[in-house]
Design an enzyme around this catalytic site. Structure first.
Site, PDB file in Angstrom:
ATOM      1  N   HIS A   1     -11.700 -12.933   1.296  1.00 35.04           N
ATOM      2  CA  HIS A   1     -12.566 -11.752   1.234  1.00 35.04           C
ATOM      3  C   HIS A   1     -11.735 -10.474   1.254  1.00 35.04           C
ATOM      4  CE1 HIS A   1     -15.299  -8.720   3.152  1.00 35.04           C
ATOM      5  NE2 HIS A   1     -16.095  -9.165   2.203  1.00 35.04           N
TER       6      HIS A   1
ATOM      7  N   PHE B   1      -6.667   7.435  -1.925  1.00 39.73           N
ATOM      8  CA  PHE B   1      -6.811   6.128  -1.284  1.00 39.73           C
ATOM      9  C   PHE B   1      -6.264   6.213   0.135  1.00 39.73           C
ATOM     10  CE2 PHE B   1      -5.352   1.832  -0.271  1.00 39.73           C
ATOM     11  CZ  PHE B   1      -6.381   1.029  -0.719  1.00 39.73           C
TER      12      PHE B   1
END
Length: 158
Positions: A97, A122
């Protein structure tokens, strides 16, 4: 150089542009709130220290890091917003994940920046543990929120 030996808050502030009239949007993930709040506090403190006006810093919450890209896109399309800063934290778990989320967020943020031709930063931590996250959110390795703010300011000079 790995951040193991580097303070993330050590960066050059030479030749920063004036930002008193710039509008900043900060998109903050609600997931891992202890970490993302610390990142946000570092980000805002750095923006203010370098001349941003408090009323020109706009915060938007999103549920998790995966949603940072859409939050950033909605803000980047506003002409008055000069830069968008995305803050989140995805901690490595036992499944893949982590990889899917991190890849999607990195690509999504990059795509928004290119689509709207403005800085979309980011500021997402991708540590192996909560301890590593806290070390990078105001702990022994500084604050990635500071770094994200300086990156946004520097990108406005281009």
């Amino acid at each position: 150089m790995s951040s193991q030996h580097k303070n993330l808050s050590d960066f050059s502030t030479e030749s920063l542009p004036a930002i008193q009239d710039k509008q900043f949007a900060v998109v903050v993930s609600e997931w891992n709130t202890e970490v993302t709040e610390a990142l946000f506090q570092g980000c805002v403190a750095t923006l203010l220290a370098h001349g941003a006006q408090a009323e020109n810093i706009h915060r938007v919450q999103v549920p998790g890091s995966f949603e940072l890209s859409l939050g950033a896109q909605k803000l980047a399309q506003i002409p008055e917003i000069d830069a968008v800063i995305c803050l989140g934290c995805v901690i490595q778990g036992e499944t893949r994940h982590f990889d899917f989320i991190c890849d999607a967020v990195a690509k999504g943020i990059t795509d928004v920046s290119l689509k709207y031709d403005k800085p979309v930063i980011f500021g997402v931590l991708t540590p192996n543990s909560q301890e590593q996250a806290m070390d990078r959110a105001g702990g022994k390795h500084g604050n990635k929120g500071d770094e994200a703010a300086i990156t946004a300011i520097k990108m406005l000079a281009i």
